[in-house]
Structures are given as structure tokens and as C-alpha cells.
Design a protein around this motif. Structure first.
Motif, PDB file in Angstrom:
ATOM      1  N   LYS A 197      32.644  23.045  49.869  1.00 32.76           N
ATOM      2  CA  LYS A 197      32.241  21.765  49.242  1.00 32.76           C
ATOM      3  C   LYS A 197      32.797  21.670  47.853  1.00 32.76           C
ATOM      4  O   LYS A 197      32.682  22.469  47.006  1.00 32.76           O
ATOM      5  CB  LYS A 197      30.728  21.686  49.028  1.00 32.76           C
ATOM      6  CG  LYS A 197      30.007  21.748  50.400  1.00 32.76           C
ATOM      7  CD  LYS A 197      28.511  21.745  50.261  1.00 32.76           C
ATOM      8  CE  LYS A 197      27.856  21.575  51.748  1.00 32.76           C
ATOM      9  NZ  LYS A 197      26.297  21.755  51.448  1.00 32.76           N
ATOM     10  N   SER A 200      36.334  15.200  45.404  1.00 36.00           N
ATOM     11  CA  SER A 200      37.422  14.702  45.479  1.00 36.00           C
ATOM     12  C   SER A 200      38.250  14.442  44.292  1.00 36.00           C
ATOM     13  O   SER A 200      37.845  14.590  43.193  1.00 36.00           O
ATOM     14  CB  SER A 200      37.111  13.376  46.210  1.00 36.00           C
ATOM     15  OG  SER A 200      36.640  12.359  45.295  1.00 36.00           O
ATOM     16  N   GLN A 203      36.447  11.753  42.210  1.00 38.49           N
ATOM     17  CA  GLN A 203      35.197  12.260  41.642  1.00 38.49           C
ATOM     18  C   GLN A 203      35.688  13.203  40.450  1.00 38.49           C
ATOM     19  O   GLN A 203      34.705  13.113  39.418  1.00 38.49           O
ATOM     20  CB  GLN A 203      34.328  12.917  42.745  1.00 38.49           C
ATOM     21  CG  GLN A 203      33.722  12.150  43.820  1.00 38.49           C
ATOM     22  CD  GLN A 203      33.242  12.745  44.883  1.00 38.49           C
ATOM     23  OE1 GLN A 203      33.496  14.071  45.438  1.00 38.49           O
ATOM     24  NE2 GLN A 203      32.251  12.334  45.654  1.00 38.49           N
ATOM     25  N   CYS A 334      27.824   9.464  37.898  1.00 42.28           N
ATOM     26  CA  CYS A 334      27.448   8.869  39.142  1.00 42.28           C
ATOM     27  C   CYS A 334      27.564   7.514  38.743  1.00 42.28           C
ATOM     28  O   CYS A 334      27.718   6.710  39.331  1.00 42.28           O
ATOM     29  CB  CYS A 334      26.185   9.548  39.612  1.00 42.28           C
ATOM     30  SG  CYS A 334      26.333  10.880  40.730  1.00 42.28           S
ATOM     31  N   VAL A 344      29.814   5.271  47.806  1.00 38.42           N
ATOM     32  CA  VAL A 344      29.841   6.445  48.749  1.00 38.42           C
ATOM     33  C   VAL A 344      30.079   7.786  47.794  1.00 38.42           C
ATOM     34  O   VAL A 344      29.648   8.803  47.835  1.00 38.42           O
ATOM     35  CB  VAL A 344      31.029   6.322  49.751  1.00 38.42           C
ATOM     36  CG1 VAL A 344      31.028   7.658  50.328  1.00 38.42           C
ATOM     37  CG2 VAL A 344      30.308   5.344  50.677  1.00 38.42           C
ATOM     38  N   GLU A 345      31.210   7.614  46.650  1.00 36.58           N
ATOM     39  CA  GLU A 345      31.468   8.683  46.139  1.00 36.58           C
ATOM     40  C   GLU A 345      30.503   9.076  45.191  1.00 36.58           C
ATOM     41  O   GLU A 345      30.249  10.065  44.895  1.00 36.58           O
ATOM     42  CB  GLU A 345      32.708   8.402  45.187  1.00 36.58           C
ATOM     43  CG  GLU A 345      34.127   8.143  46.075  1.00 36.58           C
ATOM     44  CD  GLU A 345      34.245   6.887  46.713  1.00 36.58           C
ATOM     45  OE1 GLU A 345      33.452   5.946  46.490  1.00 36.58           O
ATOM     46  OE2 GLU A 345      35.278   6.720  47.798  1.00 36.58           O
ATOM     47  N   SER A 347      27.280   8.623  45.564  1.00 37.02           N
ATOM     48  CA  SER A 347      26.057   9.321  46.417  1.00 37.02           C
ATOM     49  C   SER A 347      26.606  10.763  46.692  1.00 37.02           C
ATOM     50  O   SER A 347      25.699  11.844  46.676  1.00 37.02           O
ATOM     51  CB  SER A 347      25.993   8.634  47.934  1.00 37.02           C
ATOM     52  OG  SER A 347      24.973   9.406  48.435  1.00 37.02           O
ATOM     53  N   GLU A 348      27.677  11.089  46.911  1.00 41.22           N
ATOM     54  CA  GLU A 348      28.344  12.462  47.343  1.00 41.22           C
ATOM     55  C   GLU A 348      28.174  13.473  46.056  1.00 41.22           C
ATOM     56  O   GLU A 348      27.829  14.511  46.186  1.00 41.22           O
ATOM     57  CB  GLU A 348      29.666  12.283  47.945  1.00 41.22           C
ATOM     58  CG  GLU A 348      29.731  11.891  49.283  1.00 41.22           C
ATOM     59  CD  GLU A 348      31.372  11.668  49.581  1.00 41.22           C
ATOM     60  OE1 GLU A 348      31.540  11.489  50.907  1.00 41.22           O
ATOM     61  OE2 GLU A 348      32.236  11.800  48.871  1.00 41.22           O
ATOM     62  N   ALA A 352      25.995  17.065  44.750  1.00 38.84           N
ATOM     63  CA  ALA A 352      26.837  18.229  44.234  1.00 38.84           C
ATOM     64  C   ALA A 352      26.148  19.272  43.615  1.00 38.84           C
ATOM     65  O   ALA A 352      25.022  19.087  42.743  1.00 38.84           O
ATOM     66  CB  ALA A 352      28.108  17.963  43.693  1.00 38.84           C
ATOM     67  N   TRP A 356      30.339  23.638  43.100  1.00 37.45           N
ATOM     68  CA  TRP A 356      31.352  22.858  43.399  1.00 37.45           C
ATOM     69  C   TRP A 356      32.623  22.590  42.594  1.00 37.45           C
ATOM     70  O   TRP A 356      33.671  22.416  42.985  1.00 37.45           O
ATOM     71  CB  TRP A 356      30.848  21.367  43.701  1.00 37.45           C
ATOM     72  CG  TRP A 356      30.181  21.049  44.903  1.00 37.45           C
ATOM     73  CD1 TRP A 356      28.965  21.922  45.318  1.00 37.45           C
ATOM     74  CD2 TRP A 356      30.113  19.791  45.761  1.00 37.45           C
ATOM     75  NE1 TRP A 356      28.525  21.352  46.614  1.00 37.45           N
ATOM     76  CE2 TRP A 356      28.979  20.224  46.649  1.00 37.45           C
ATOM     77  CE3 TRP A 356      30.561  18.550  45.756  1.00 37.45           C
ATOM     78  CZ2 TRP A 356      28.574  19.212  47.761  1.00 37.45           C
ATOM     79  CZ3 TRP A 356      30.326  17.873  46.733  1.00 37.45           C
ATOM     80  CH2 TRP A 356      29.047  17.829  47.875  1.00 37.45           C
TER      81      TRP A 356
END
Length: 408
Positions: A197, A200, A203, A334, A344-345, A347-348, A352, A356
Motif C-alpha cells: 500500500k 501514487s 498523492q 486531502c 478518488v485520490e 478518498s484513498e 492511508a 504507506w
């Protein structure tokens, strides 16, 4: 049982205060409420349950703070459930009881849940008082309330070690955990893509830029920026940057070899020290943070300052405070992602954890072509196979790429 209040209280303090209890004592003089609670249960073996569990945790409290926290959390929750729900000693639990406990863990009573992580104890007039806002579980609404497969495996592993200890002490008659685990409907065999995990590229870019922005706006967040950069760039576990009973990360742990290469010496899992290589980019963050603290740009062998300094001079900070720092940076990032339309990014990232950052640093280095053995040495993995399985995902990328070209 009250419908609005959790009927119990935390049982074991942080490792710092736990280690202050004399070895021949059962309870801490600093926390009289715990002794009163256990004695007031009117359960025949409750006192023995507590004493054996305290002895079980003692060896872990002097090692890794994270390991102590994990064993403490799982043993404490089981004790409280056994006492308050089943009204019996933990060693009198049978297989059906333990299966019922897994159902409870999967869906805890709302009174046992909190929206936020709270400290177990707070100091009031020199005594360690239970924090009335603490609960054994996090609510699902907090984003951390449901266990994944890895968490279930960790739970069963920790409880198995716990019951094995009780058996070795001739206190428990057996260990039913392996049978309960085998029949657990919540433990799924995962055959999906096995990757770490991580954040990106987008992110990480937002996290770094947001951390720089809040540090520029408020110098107190220079520490926030440095923590984020350090965990990612040096690929550290949170415990390796925190002060522990047997380890204080100090600026002298940064050192330069005879060829001018910089390294950071840390103390990791298995009580092993290792040297982590340092990039030129990271050195800029180190210089920035040291200059903010009024120190010379780079440390020397005589630099005795903590790497991350608390409000108390010459003291480091613990794992919990480090996590709070990282979570603040995640939250700010965020918001930045949402403002720019990356729902989406965001939310992911909200899901975390601090770990991570370690995965992100390693994954990006492998993707950039750094030799796998060098990444393995920095991470402290005992086997290069572990590093390969976690961070080399070229086959999966090819599989995903080939799928994109298929007709509907």
C-alpha cells in the motif's frame, strides 16, 4: 450495561508508564482506578488474568513500542470482552466463546467504539487517570473500524502468542486460537495482486507540496515537513523515528563516510541496527529543519540533539505523536486534492497510514531503477524475496496494461 457509556476502562498504560511499575507489583500506584475496577468485577480469576497479562506484556514493553501496542491492544480488548460480556476469566473461554468474540470484533457494540484515537490515560494531579473518552475500538465512520485480512491474521497471531504464554505459565489449559482462525468467516484467502500500500505519484506530490506550504506559512510545521520527508525518503518504520525505552534517534546518527556519502543509522526490528543511504534531495530537508532549530546545516558525530524534538528539550517524541503529525499532513493534502477535483485520490489518501510512506519511498526507488539489493538493505528486510514480492510489480503492470486493450 449502560447504553451510552462504555462500561469498562483502559487496563494498561503506554510503555513509558508501564515500565515504571515494579516487577513484583501487579498494579501501578499511579493508576489506582485500574485496581479498583478489576477488584470490583467480582470475577474469581480477574486478578490473575490481569497479573499474567501484565507479565506477558512486560518483555514487549522494553523492546518495540509498536509491538507492545499491538499485543496490549489485542490482549486488553479480549480481557475486557471476557469480563464485561461473558462475565468469566479469559482462561475459561471456550472455542464457541472465542468464535463469538470474533463476531464482536467484526461488529463491535457502538458503546465500545470511538470516532477518534484517544489516549488511554491522562495525568491528573500526579496520577494516571483513565481517559473517559477512550474506547477499545475505532468506529467504521472513522475509516479504521473494519479489519482487513492482514489485520485479522495479526489478531489471531497475537492472541495465539498470548495464550501460548498463559499455557507456558500453567495458567491456561489450552490454546483454541488456531481452530477459531481456521473457521473464521472474516478471514479470507486473498489471491489478488500482492503489492504494498503506497501513495501514487500524484498523492505524494500533493502531500509534499502541501507540507512545504504549511511549513512556509507557519514555522512550527517545519517539523511536519521534516517528518514526512524523513519517513518517505529514509523508508523508516514509525518506531524507528520515535523515542523508545531503549532508543532515542539523535542527530549524531546521521554520519558521512570517507567518500562523502551520507547515511542514517537506525535501530529496527529484531533489535538490529542498520545504515540507510541518504539522497542529496533529502539532505536539503535535513538542512532546512536543522536551520529552523538554530543548528548548523549538517550534524556531526558530537550532535546530541534528538532527530525530532518534543516540547521538552533534549527529548524525542513517541509513535503516537508522530502519527498525529502525519495524519494532519494527510488531512491537509486531502483537502487540497478535493479542491482540485481529485476526489478518488483524496478518498484513498484518507485511508492511508504512516506506513504507506515507507512503502512509497521503496516503491518509487524500485520503479526508478534502483538496484533491488540496495533497497532491501535500506529497508532492513532479511530476504530480498520480501522486497521483490512487495515492490516489483512489473508483471502486474503488464497484465493490467494488456487488459486495457481488450474489446468490450
Amino acid at each position: 450495561m449502560s447504553k451510552t457509556l462504555f462500561p469498562g476502562l483502559p487496563l494498561f498504560d503506554s510503555a513509558k508508564f508501564f515500565n515504571q511499575i515494579p516487577r513484583n507489583a501487579v498494579f501501578s500506584d499511579q493508576s489506582p482506578a485500574v485496581e479498583k475496577f478489576v477488584l470490583g468485577l467480582n470475577i474469581e480469576k480477574a486478578m490473575d488474568d490481569y497479573r499474567y497479562t501484565k507479565d506477558f506484556l512486560t518483555s514487549y514493553s522494553k523492546k518495540s513500542q509498536d509491538t507492545y501496542d499491538k499485543f496490549r491492544g489485542d490482549a486488553e480488548r479480549l480481557l475486557l470482552w471476557s469480563w464485561l460480556v461473558k462475565r468469566k476469566s479469559v482462561v475459561d473461554l471456550r472455542r464457541r466463546d472465542l468464535e463469538e468474540y470474533t463476531d464482536f470484533v467484526a461488529k463491535p457494540d457502538s458503546n465500545w467504539q470511538a470516532d477518534n484515537t484517544e489516549r488511554r490515560f491522562i495525568t491528573v494531579n500526579g496520577l494516571r487517570e483513565p481517559n473517559e473518552r477512550w474506547r477499545p475500538f475505532r468506529s467504521a465512520g472513522a475509516g479504521k473500524g473494519r479489519l482487513n485480512t492482514k489485520s485479522w491474521q495479526g489478531l489471531f497471531s497475537n492472541l495465539s502468542v498470548y495464550f501460548n504464554y498463559l499455557m507456558a505459565e500453567d495458567y491456561a489449559a489450552g490454546n483454541q486460537i488456531s481452530i477459531v482462525k481456521k473457521n473464521c468467516p472474516y478471514l479470507r484467502q486473498e489471491t489478488g495482486v500482492n503489492t504494498a500500500k503506497r501513495l501514487s505519484e500524484l498523492q505524494w506530490e500533493y502531500l509534499l507540496n502541501t507540507s512545504i506550504a504549511i511549513a512556509n506559512a507557519d514555522p512550527q510545521h517545519e517539523r511536519t515537513l521534516f517528518v514526512i520527508a524523513t519517513l518517505k525518503s529514509l523508508k523508516l518504520r514509525i518506531s524507528e523515528l520515535a523515542e523508545r525505552p531503549n532508543w532515542l534517534p539523535m542527530m549524531s546518527h546521521y554520519h558521512r563516510d570517507h567518500e562523502g556519502n551520507w547515511w542514517y543509522r537506525t535501530y529496527g526490528k529484531g533489535a538490529k541496527e542498520r545504515d540507510v543511504s541518504i539522497s542529496n534531495e533529502y539532505l536539503q530537508f535535513l538542512k532546512r529543519y536543522r536551520e529552523y532549530r538554530g543548528l548548523s546545516p549538517l550534524p556531526s558525530k558530537e550532535s546530541s540533539e534528538p532527530v525530532i524534538e518534543s516540547r521538552v528539550r533534549n527529548r524525542g517524541i513517541g509513535s503516537r505523536q508522530l502519527r498525529n503529525i502525519v495524519e494532519y499532513a494527510f488531512t491537509q493534502s486531502c483537502d487540497a486534492l478535493l479542491n482540485d477535483g481529485f476526489e478518488v485520490e483524496a478518498s484513498e489518501l484518507r485511508a492511508a497510514t504512516t506506513h504507506w510512506l515507507r512503502h512509497t519511498g521503496a516503491s518509487m526507488e524500485v520503479a526508478a531503477g534502483r538496484e533491488l539489493a540496495h533497497v532491501q538493505a535500506d529497508l532492513g528486510h532479511g530476504s530480498i524475496r520480501t522486497t521483490d514480492e512487495l515492490y516489483v510489480d512489473s508483471d502486474n503492470l503488464e497484465r493490467a496494461s494488456s487488459a486495457k486493450g481488450q474489446d468490450v
